[in-house]
Design an enzyme around this catalytic site. Structure first.
Site, PDB file in Angstrom:
ATOM      1  N   ARG A 125      59.722  -1.620 -27.967  1.00 44.21           N
ATOM      2  CA  ARG A 125      59.524  -1.310 -26.526  1.00 44.21           C
ATOM      3  C   ARG A 125      60.293  -2.251 -25.609  1.00 44.21           C
ATOM      4  NH1 ARG A 125      54.250  -0.493 -28.527  1.00 44.21           N
ATOM      5  NH2 ARG A 125      53.857   1.732 -28.787  1.00 44.21           N
ATOM      6  N   LYS A 147      71.897   1.825 -16.934  1.00 45.03           N
ATOM      7  CA  LYS A 147      71.809   3.150 -17.570  1.00 45.03           C
ATOM      8  C   LYS A 147      72.202   3.007 -19.032  1.00 45.03           C
ATOM      9  CE  LYS A 147      72.506   6.383 -13.744  1.00 45.03           C
ATOM     10  NZ  LYS A 147      73.395   7.411 -13.163  1.00 45.03           N
ATOM     11  N   GLU A 193      87.547   4.526 -12.225  1.00 42.30           N
ATOM     12  CA  GLU A 193      86.243   4.152 -11.632  1.00 42.30           C
ATOM     13  C   GLU A 193      86.450   3.123 -10.510  1.00 42.30           C
ATOM     14  OE1 GLU A 193      83.362   5.525 -12.207  1.00 42.30           O
ATOM     15  OE2 GLU A 193      83.555   6.513 -14.156  1.00 42.30           O
ATOM     16  N   LYS A 235      78.592  -1.969  -7.052  1.00 42.21           N
ATOM     17  CA  LYS A 235      77.578  -1.372  -7.929  1.00 42.21           C
ATOM     18  C   LYS A 235      76.248  -2.106  -7.778  1.00 42.21           C
ATOM     19  CE  LYS A 235      76.517   0.982 -12.038  1.00 42.21           C
ATOM     20  NZ  LYS A 235      76.906   1.643 -13.256  1.00 42.21           N
ATOM     21  N   GLU A 245      67.913   5.941  -9.299  1.00 40.65           N
ATOM     22  CA  GLU A 245      68.540   7.137  -8.710  1.00 40.65           C
ATOM     23  C   GLU A 245      67.502   8.122  -8.179  1.00 40.65           C
ATOM     24  OE1 GLU A 245      71.879   8.238 -11.148  1.00 40.65           O
ATOM     25  OE2 GLU A 245      72.283   9.994  -9.925  1.00 40.65           O
ATOM     26  N   ARG A 250      72.064   5.901  -5.211  1.00 41.20           N
ATOM     27  CA  ARG A 250      72.873   5.759  -6.428  1.00 41.20           C
ATOM     28  C   ARG A 250      73.751   6.999  -6.639  1.00 41.20           C
ATOM     29  NH1 ARG A 250      71.128   2.410 -11.845  1.00 41.20           N
ATOM     30  NH2 ARG A 250      73.113   2.719 -12.910  1.00 41.20           N
ATOM     31  N   ASN A 254      78.322   8.928  -8.099  1.00 45.21           N
ATOM     32  CA  ASN A 254      78.725  10.140  -8.821  1.00 45.21           C
ATOM     33  C   ASN A 254      79.924  10.827  -8.187  1.00 45.21           C
ATOM     34  OD1 ASN A 254      76.756   9.967 -10.821  1.00 45.21           O
ATOM     35  ND2 ASN A 254      75.227  10.919  -9.502  1.00 45.21           N
ATOM     36  N   HIS A 257      82.310  12.761 -10.270  1.00 44.45           N
ATOM     37  CA  HIS A 257      81.687  12.978 -11.570  1.00 44.45           C
ATOM     38  C   HIS A 257      81.100  14.383 -11.747  1.00 44.45           C
ATOM     39  CE1 HIS A 257      82.254   8.697 -11.806  1.00 44.45           C
ATOM     40  NE2 HIS A 257      81.738   8.629 -13.018  1.00 44.45           N
ATOM     41  N   HIS A 261      82.558  15.494 -14.979  1.00 44.89           N
ATOM     42  CA  HIS A 261      81.794  15.704 -16.221  1.00 44.89           C
ATOM     43  C   HIS A 261      82.036  17.095 -16.784  1.00 44.89           C
ATOM     44  CE1 HIS A 261      78.648  12.300 -15.578  1.00 44.89           C
ATOM     45  NE2 HIS A 261      79.634  11.907 -16.355  1.00 44.89           N
ATOM     46  N   HIS A 273      86.964  10.081 -20.094  1.00 46.13           N
ATOM     47  CA  HIS A 273      86.042  10.005 -18.957  1.00 46.13           C
ATOM     48  C   HIS A 273      86.825   9.669 -17.672  1.00 46.13           C
ATOM     49  CE1 HIS A 273      82.188   9.387 -16.975  1.00 46.13           C
ATOM     50  NE2 HIS A 273      82.685   8.282 -16.442  1.00 46.13           N
TER      51      HIS A 273
END
Ligand code: NAD
Ligand code: GLY
Length: 369
Positions: A125, A147, A193, A235, A245, A250, A254, A257, A261, A273
């Site tokens: 955990r 993330k 990016e 960031k 998010e 946040r 994107n 993206h 994506h 990417h």
């Protein structure tokens, strides 16, 4: 030359340490924060071959003598459930019969970082994770902000990052010297990016990239440290305001993206990417211009900067229908309502929902060749 950024979120406070040879500071970091009993290094064969000995040596110098490694194959297809299970098994065996606190060390690009973060967040955990990104993309994006995730295979397709967590690292060490061995294609992948950060928040960074393209591609350490520091600062600011998010803040990360994506998946990952995000940024700037949110002149400047670095701006070998179909499954198209982060100027971005499908389609029609 060495720079530090402190990230403060609801769940954690940690440092991002940037500079040539910065991993040599692991010793003082452990002295200040408490030395782990043991370390489990997760890496890829290529990166561990290049920097594994150096990092293992730094850990030993820091007094961490109980060290094991979990090396898994390079590439997106290895960010998988079987590899996740295999790594957990190796840590269980490593800890067997010991009363120790293990820290996970992620040494590699975004694939390694996402996998190691996911392992660290779920093993018992949650155990501490130190990110040591070795690609420009991982340095400016995936190692920071928490993330984590792996991909799952379903009905013959790969669903990216579908199993994942928000789990902040304990520290991020960005040794700009490690980027010296990156192939140019990987520098470009990360630069995409960095351009994103310039467009959404930092006109100065946008101009800096235009003026220093060759120095970036030649991996000049000082120049890399500057663009990484600016990117991570942006960031940090965004993640501190909206760690998970949930507040539409946040979402601005994107930009590029939503289309990106879909292009990445529609091309069967033929486009990397960063390349997909580059195409996505050009298309989403065009959507913004069509809606009257961004001026034509600024839209052209974004396209010209991306094109001048050598990143693609056109989509080859994918149909509009396929890209639209994939986009509709994106979480940013919740309940049939699409959501885009659209530039309103260079350095400014707005979040817009419900963009008419005909606008998106006409932009894609202009981008597909
Ligand atoms: P990658 O991890 O696949 O690395 C690219 C290649 O570079 C690999 O072959 C690797 O072995 C090699 N490499 C790495 N460091 C090197 C070095 N210093 N010298 C020479 N070769 C080196 O690709 P990536 O672009 O770093 O990461 C992509 C992944 O990141 C994707 O899975 C994407 O989903 C994820 N990502 C996550 C986030 C997030 O917020 N968690 C954000 C963006 C991207
Ligand atoms: N890479 C997007 C984010 O971290 O939110």
């Amino acid at each position: 030359m060495k720079k530090t950024i402190t990230v403060r979120t609801n769940s954690a406070v940690y440092g991002i340490f940037i500079g040539p040879g910065i991993t040599g500071s692991l010793n003082s970091f452990f002295r200040a924060s408490g030395r782990p009993d043991s370390a489990f290094i997760i890496s890829s064969p290529r990166v561990f071959g290049l920097y594994g000995r150096e990092i293992t040596g730094e850990l030993k110098t820091s007094g961490v003598n109980d060290i094991a490694t979990g090396i898994f194959g390079d590439g997106e297809r290895n960010k998988s459930m079987p590899n996740y299970e295999c790594l957990l098994g190796k840590i269980i065996d490593f800890e067997s019969g010991k009363q120790k606190q293990t820290t996970i060390i992620a040494l590699g690009g975004g694939v390694v970082g996402d996998m190691a973060g996911f392992v660290a967040s779920t093993y018992r955990r949650g155990v501490p994770c130190i990110q040591i990104p070795t690609t420009l993309l991982a340095a400016v994006d995936s190692s920071v902000g928490g993330k984590t995730g792996i991909d799952i295979k379903r009905n013959g397709s790969i669903i990216k990052n579908i199993a994942g967590t928000f789990y902040q690292p304990s520290a991020v060490f960005i040794n700009t010297g490690f980027l010296g061995t990156l192939p140019e294609s990987q520098v470009l992948n990360g630069l995409s990016e960095v351009i994103k950060y310039g467009v959404i928040r930092d006109h100065g960074l946008f101009d800096f990239i235009g003026k220093n393209r060759d120095r970036i591609l030649n991996r000049e350490s000082g120049v890399l440290a500057h663009i990484i520091h600016r990117s991570c600062s942006i960031k940090k600011d965004v993640v501190e305001k909206d760690e998970k998010e949930t507040r539409n803040v946040r979402t601005i990360l994107n930009y590029g993206h939503t289309v990106g994506h879909a292009v990445e998946s529609a091309s069967g990952f033929r486009y990397s990417h960063g390349q997909s995000v580059a195409i996505g940024m050009v298309c989403e700037a065009e959507i913004s211009a069509k809606l009257g949110v961004l001026s034509r002149e600024k839209c052209l400047r974004i396209r010209e900067l991306i094109e001048s670095t050598g990143l693609p701006v056109k989509i080859k070998g994918c149909s509009i229908e396929k890209i639209m179909g994939i986009m509709k499954h994106d979480k940013k198209f919740r309940e049939g309502k699409n959501k885009f982060a659209l530039p309103s100027d260079i350095g400014k971005v707005v979040v817009k929902t419900d963009i008419p499908e005909r606008v998106i389609k006409s932009v894609l029609a202009g981008a597909v060749s």
